[in-house]
Scaffold this active site. Structure first.
Site, PDB file in Angstrom:
ATOM      1  CB  CYS A 148      18.972  19.768  -7.734  1.00  0.00           C
ATOM      2  SG  CYS A 148      19.209  19.318  -6.030  1.00  0.00           S
ATOM      3  CG  HIS A 168       8.616  13.571 -14.176  1.00  0.00           C
ATOM      4  ND1 HIS A 168       8.439  12.533 -13.300  1.00  0.00           N
ATOM      5  CD2 HIS A 168       8.383  14.686 -13.460  1.00  0.00           C
ATOM      6  CE1 HIS A 168       8.113  13.015 -12.117  1.00  0.00           C
ATOM      7  NE2 HIS A 168       8.069  14.318 -12.179  1.00  0.00           N
ATOM      8  CG  HIS A 203      37.081  22.634  -3.898  1.00  0.00           C
ATOM      9  ND1 HIS A 203      37.696  23.828  -3.646  1.00  0.00           N
ATOM     10  CD2 HIS A 203      37.718  21.712  -3.148  1.00  0.00           C
ATOM     11  CE1 HIS A 203      38.662  23.642  -2.764  1.00  0.00           C
ATOM     12  NE2 HIS A 203      38.702  22.376  -2.452  1.00  0.00           N
ATOM     13  CG  HIS A 253      32.072  25.654 -22.738  1.00  0.00           C
ATOM     14  ND1 HIS A 253      33.406  25.654 -22.414  1.00  0.00           N
ATOM     15  CD2 HIS A 253      31.919  26.586 -23.686  1.00  0.00           C
ATOM     16  CE1 HIS A 253      34.025  26.546 -23.141  1.00  0.00           C
ATOM     17  NE2 HIS A 253      33.146  27.123 -23.928  1.00  0.00           N
ATOM     18  CG  HIS A 289      22.904  19.527 -10.060  1.00  0.00           C
ATOM     19  ND1 HIS A 289      22.988  20.638  -9.255  1.00  0.00           N
ATOM     20  CD2 HIS A 289      22.420  18.557  -9.281  1.00  0.00           C
ATOM     21  CE1 HIS A 289      22.563  20.339  -8.054  1.00  0.00           C
ATOM     22  NE2 HIS A 289      22.212  19.090  -8.028  1.00  0.00           N
ATOM     23  CG  ASN A 309      24.007  20.028  -4.104  1.00  0.00           C
ATOM     24  OD1 ASN A 309      23.487  20.850  -4.855  1.00  0.00           O
ATOM     25  ND2 ASN A 309      23.519  18.807  -3.943  1.00  0.00           N
TER      26      ASN A 309
END
Lengths: 496, 468
Positions: free
Chosen positions: A224, A303, A420, A387, A391, A424
């Site tokens: 992702c 990582h 919502h 802001h 994710h 995802n």
């Protein structure tokens, strides 16, 4: 909440002291400069105009010397500007909005689940409990092949889904920016779990008839957080190639990855992952400086693959019956928090204002020298960003980050509402969230945005954008027809 | 007051010199050097000879005698020898039902063997690697194969990692392209590029002829390359990248569709190799050459070619005979060695004819095809290793690499040899002295030539055909 002086920080007086301290440290250069300027101007006024002219004459500079010096200065300025690294601008982006006929309300999902898993009522129960607590809404969408009972994930169907998502997003982007196919110099496509031969990037080149000397890259398997990895690659490429456009397409193709077995830990992704995609246009051309929406400031990648538990926490494997699915381990949240901490340690010094960094330094020194029992100071990232785009990996991820970074519910509103409305959508969710903030009219010039994404491996990547111009509420975009209904209150558990 | 004008002049001049030096220094740090590379030699129990291939075809109940003949003919005339390597699941007899585990184990075997050897040869430790680019075309697992490598070698947290897939046989230059671009923006970077192909999950289990061909021609292999742009390591470097050109013909529908992964009529997934593959390849090849030729050939040759073309155009106009032959540009004036992608005998022959190469020039490619088969993206590195093992590479030589891939892409690059290279323990070490062999025709052809003429209705296996 970790505090330096536990008893007083809630008092109002200390709040003003803190504000004063922040203002002082952040503007120290200006504050030092003012007395110097005042001193110089007083000196000059004291001397009087005739004295000034006398000093000037005594320097004995003639016209040739002045010309030479000015040419030299101009030359230096040109050389300096040429050697600066090029800025990367985000001209515009477009998110894919699936048609309403492909939506999967809870009732549909549970009905399909009961029919497909009729021998495994425990798994059906498990899915219901996940859905209740997931934070997803009733309008998330799945591709047509998954609507069949049982789903029919052929390669043909996967290619079709890829075509619909990617081509719609790119068409919309081209319409918004007015760019033509032959202007694109760099193409990066990232899709984690579907990688046909020829690649999805070749599919885009074929559809839009892009130039034959295009630099195309197809990244996959990066989870992702792949959207931000593509941004990093685009940034490096745009540094090396002047005057170019880069098209980045981030998506996740759900069709081939729907888990068909009944192992519980592997059914979780079925409940959460939904269709989505985004196309982003980046540029380093000077003429886009005015019309670009954002400027890319930093990309930081962490990582954690060298750690055993981190590596195994999102793992694709076969279950006991040979069906392939993604296994999410139970300590996903703990590992995510660890990875976030590492990422913050690198990004903090780059973005935090001087006041926060000094405080952090003092606490660090204090802990080492005076008293190791002092709680570590967590810098206030709200000072650095207006802001936050977290994710939309799942409700737990957003909750965890909200707690760790001490964010208010307005800061994470974009992430929660995206989860919502769209579910995802993997690497493209960050762009739906940006779109939400713009649709709400909150994006002003100079605002800084922080995008954070996690991915398998385990990676934590973040990108910092600075808004280039105040963005008017867009009339198109994925939120156009429903923004007025948001924000909605998402209950802890939705009773099914 | 004399000091003031002096000061006024010195300061800007110093500023100017500093900025100019910064630009020059940046250029110096942007070169892409290969420190070393290591090709993969699988274990001997994975060897596939022609008879075994025939057996694998026979095992597939879906194929009849016609397909058997066709495929055996393809294998026999492909130029692939008797010692090439296949995936373990084929040698163990499980090719009809490959699992994800098979694919992962196939990749693990390759990584651990090759990358260990590479780190030992160069003395670099895994934590010094700043960039990792992995390209394995047909496997997209989660977590990615690049994460597997990071996990196994415990690499650093701030490593830049990219996992490319789906880019076909021409993916090596694309990976090098990413590294080249990163080198232009950062200093003192060490990069590890790992390229291979996963054959386990891509194994076709149906009966469409154009798709089984891929099964018969692809073999296991891989390569790991260590690159750097550190000026301090210039002395230890083997090659320097001079230029890299990529051509993508995906815009043309026939080029895009000539090598495509899809389902056949029965739903089995395989890679379809279309009949217009050679034509698409030639088109992409010519365009790529047109773009790279001005960058690598000496001006003299370019002028000669332009002059000849003009003369031909003018004489053609006046005499209208049209019998004069087209002037051919001579690549050997700018290139000393040619690393051709070993896509098959036909590919090597076509490229050799187009570039006017001699047998000596294409010997490394032919021998690689014979000994290792078509190992997809890593084949050009095996060809390079052959040249190194034969001690052909001397300082200052130019090596031209060209490869083709699905999409349709044609990528090429030019390397300059930095120092005289000797064998130095590479993958060809044990058997280089037996190359080139006296003959590379397939022994199967002589012994089992009878298969060519048999009639399906009356065919029965002769007694001396013993199943291995």
């Amino acid at each position: 909440m970790p505090q330096m002086l536990p008893n007083f920080s809630s008092s109002v007086k200390l709040k003003y002291v803190k504000l004063g301290y922040q203002y002082l440290v952040n503007h120290i250069l200006t504050l030092l400069l003012i007395p110097i300027m005042v001193g110089i101007s007083i000196e000059i006024l004291r001397l009087g105009p005739e004295e000034m002219v006398n000093i000037w004459r005594s320097l004995d500079i003639d016209i040739v010397q002045i010309l030479c010096s000015s040419f030299l200065i101009i030359f230096i300025c040109t050389v300096y500007f040429m050697s600066k690294p090029r800025s990367v601008y985000l001209v515009d982006y477009a998110c894919y909005k699936p048609p309403i006929t492909w939506r999967v309300p809870f009732s549909s999902f549970m009905e399909h689940s009961r029919l497909i898993l009729k021998d495994n009522l425990k798994s059906v129960d498990f899915q219901m409990r996940i859905l209740e607590r997931s934070g997803l809404g009733e309008e998330t969408c799945l591709p047509p092949a998954i609507h069949y009972i049982p789903p029919t994930p052929t390669m043909e169907a996967a290619r079709e889904e890829a075509q619909i998502v990617i081509f719609s997003a790119i068409d919309s982007l081209m319409q918004k920016t007015g760019i033509k196919a032959k202007d694109i110099d760099i193409l990066i496509v990232n899709c984690s779990l579907f990688s046909p031969t020829p690649s999805l990037s070749a599919m885009v080149v074929n559809k839009y008839k892009l130039r034959s000397n295009i630099k195309s890259y197809n990244l996959s398997g990066m989870g992702c957080s792949a959207g931000l990895i593509s941004m990093d690659l685009a940034k490096d490429l745009l540094q090396a190639h002047p005057n170019s456009y880069a098209l980045v397409v981030s998506t996740e193709i759900i069709t081939p990855n729907y888990y068909k077995g009944s192992e519980r830990a592997m059914l979780l992704p079925n409940c959460l992952f939904r269709m989505g995609g985004a196309a982003i246009l980046l540029s380093n051309k000077n003429r886009d400086k005015r019309r670009a929406k954002y400027r890319l400031v930093h990309v930081v990648r962490t990582h954690k693959g060298s750690d055993d538990k981190a590596y195994k926490c999102v793992y694709e494997q076969e279950d006991s019956q040979g069906k392939v699915g993604i296994n999410l381990s139970k300590d996903l949240m703990v590992i995510a928090a660890e990875a976030l901490k590492s990422n913050i340690t690198t990004i903090g010094p780059l973005v935090l204002p001087a006041s926060e960094q000094l405080l952090f330094l003092f606490t660090l020194i204090g802990r080492k020298i005076f008293n190791p029992k002092w709680k570590p100071y967590i810098p206030d990232f709200k000072q650095a960003f207006e802001h936050f785009c977290i994710h939309a990996g799942g409700r737990a991820v957003i909750d965890e980050l909200q707690k760790n970074l001490q964010l208010s519910s307005e800061h994470v509103e974009a992430s929660r509402m995206t989860l919502h409305r769209f579910g995802n959508t993997s690497s493209s969710s960050l762009w739906y969230e940006m779109s939400y903030i713009e649709a709400k009219g909150r994006m002003k010039k100079g605002d800084r945005v922080w995008q954070i994404a996690f991915g398998s491996g385990f990676k934590c990547n973040s990108a910092v954008w600075k808004c280039n111009r105040t963005i008017k509420t867009p009339t198109d975009g994925p939120w156009q027809d429903c923004i007025d209904r948001y924000p909605v209150h998402i209950p802890e558990i939705v009773k099914l | 007051m004399d000091l003031v004008p002096m000061f006024l002049y010195c300061l800007p001049l110093l500023c100017l010199f500093y900025n100019l030096w910064k630009i020059f220094d940046k250029r110096r740090h942007q070169n892409c050097y290969i420190l070393d590379y290591e090709c993969y030699k699988p274990s001997d129990d994975r060897k596939l000879n022609t008879r075994f291939c025939g057996e694998v075809i026979r095992r597939n109940k879906q194929l009849g005698l016609h397909e058997y003949k066709f495929l055996l003919k393809a294998i026999v005339s492909s130029g692939i020898g008797e010692d090439t390597y296949g995936p373990k699941m084929v040698t163990e007899g499980r090719e009809m039902s490959p699992t994800l585990d098979d694919a992962i184990i196939e990749m693990d075997d390759f990584f651990i063997d090759t990358i260990d050897k590479l780190f030992k040869k160069t003395g670099i430790s895994p934590s010094e690697v700043d960039v990792l680019v992995v390209n394995i075309s047909m496997l997209a697992a989660m977590p990615s194969l690049s994460s597997r490598i990071i996990y196994h070698y415990k690499m650093r947290e701030d490593i830049k990692v990219y996992n490319l897939t789906g880019m076909g046989c021409s993916a090596s230059p694309i990976a090098i392209n990413i590294v080249q671009n990163i080198f232009k923006t950062q200093r003192n970077v060490q990069a590890l590029v790992v390229t291979s192909e996963s054959l386990s999950l891509g194994w076709y289990t149906g009966k469409d002829r154009s798709m089984i061909l891929a099964n018969c021609l692809f073999r296991s292999g891989g390569c790991a390359i260590l690159l750097t742009n550190k000026v301090a390591l210039k002395e230890k470097a083997m090659f320097k990248l001079k230029c890299l050109v990529r051509t993508h013909h995906g815009a043309k529908d026939e080029s895009y569709g000539c090598c495509i992964q899809k389902e056949d009529d029965q739903g089995f997934v395989g890679i379809h190799l279309g009949k217009n593959l050679p034509k698409a390849a030639t088109r992409a090849f010519i365009e790529n050459l047109k773009e790279i030729a001005p960058k690598i050939l000496p001006v003299r040759e370019l002028l000669r070619f332009i002059l000849l073309t003009l003369i031909r155009k003018m004489t053609q106009k006046s005499t209208k005979t049209g019998a004069a032959s087209r002037p051919v540009i001579n690549f050997k004036t700018g290139v000393d060695h040619f690393c051709l992608h070993t896509g098959g005998k036909a590919v090597i022959d076509a490229v050799a004819q187009n570039l006017n190469l001699s047998e000596h020039d294409i010997e490394p490619a032919r021998m690689t095809l014979h000994r290792f088969g078509n190992t997809s993206a890593s084949s050009i590195w095996y060809v390079l290793a052959y040249m190194q093992a034969k001690k052909r590479l001397k300082k200052g030589d130019k090596v031209f690499m060209i490869s083709f891939g699905a999409g349709f892409k044609c990528n090429s690059c030019l390397w300059e040899v930095m120092r005289d290279l000797d064998q130095d323990g590479n993958v060809w070490k044990e058997f280089i002295n037996s190359y080139p062999p006296k003959t590379i025709t397939n022994p199967f052809l002589e012994k089992y030539g009878w298969i060519q003429e048999e009639d399906p209705d009356t065919f029965c296996i002769p007694d001396d055909y013993v199943i291995p």
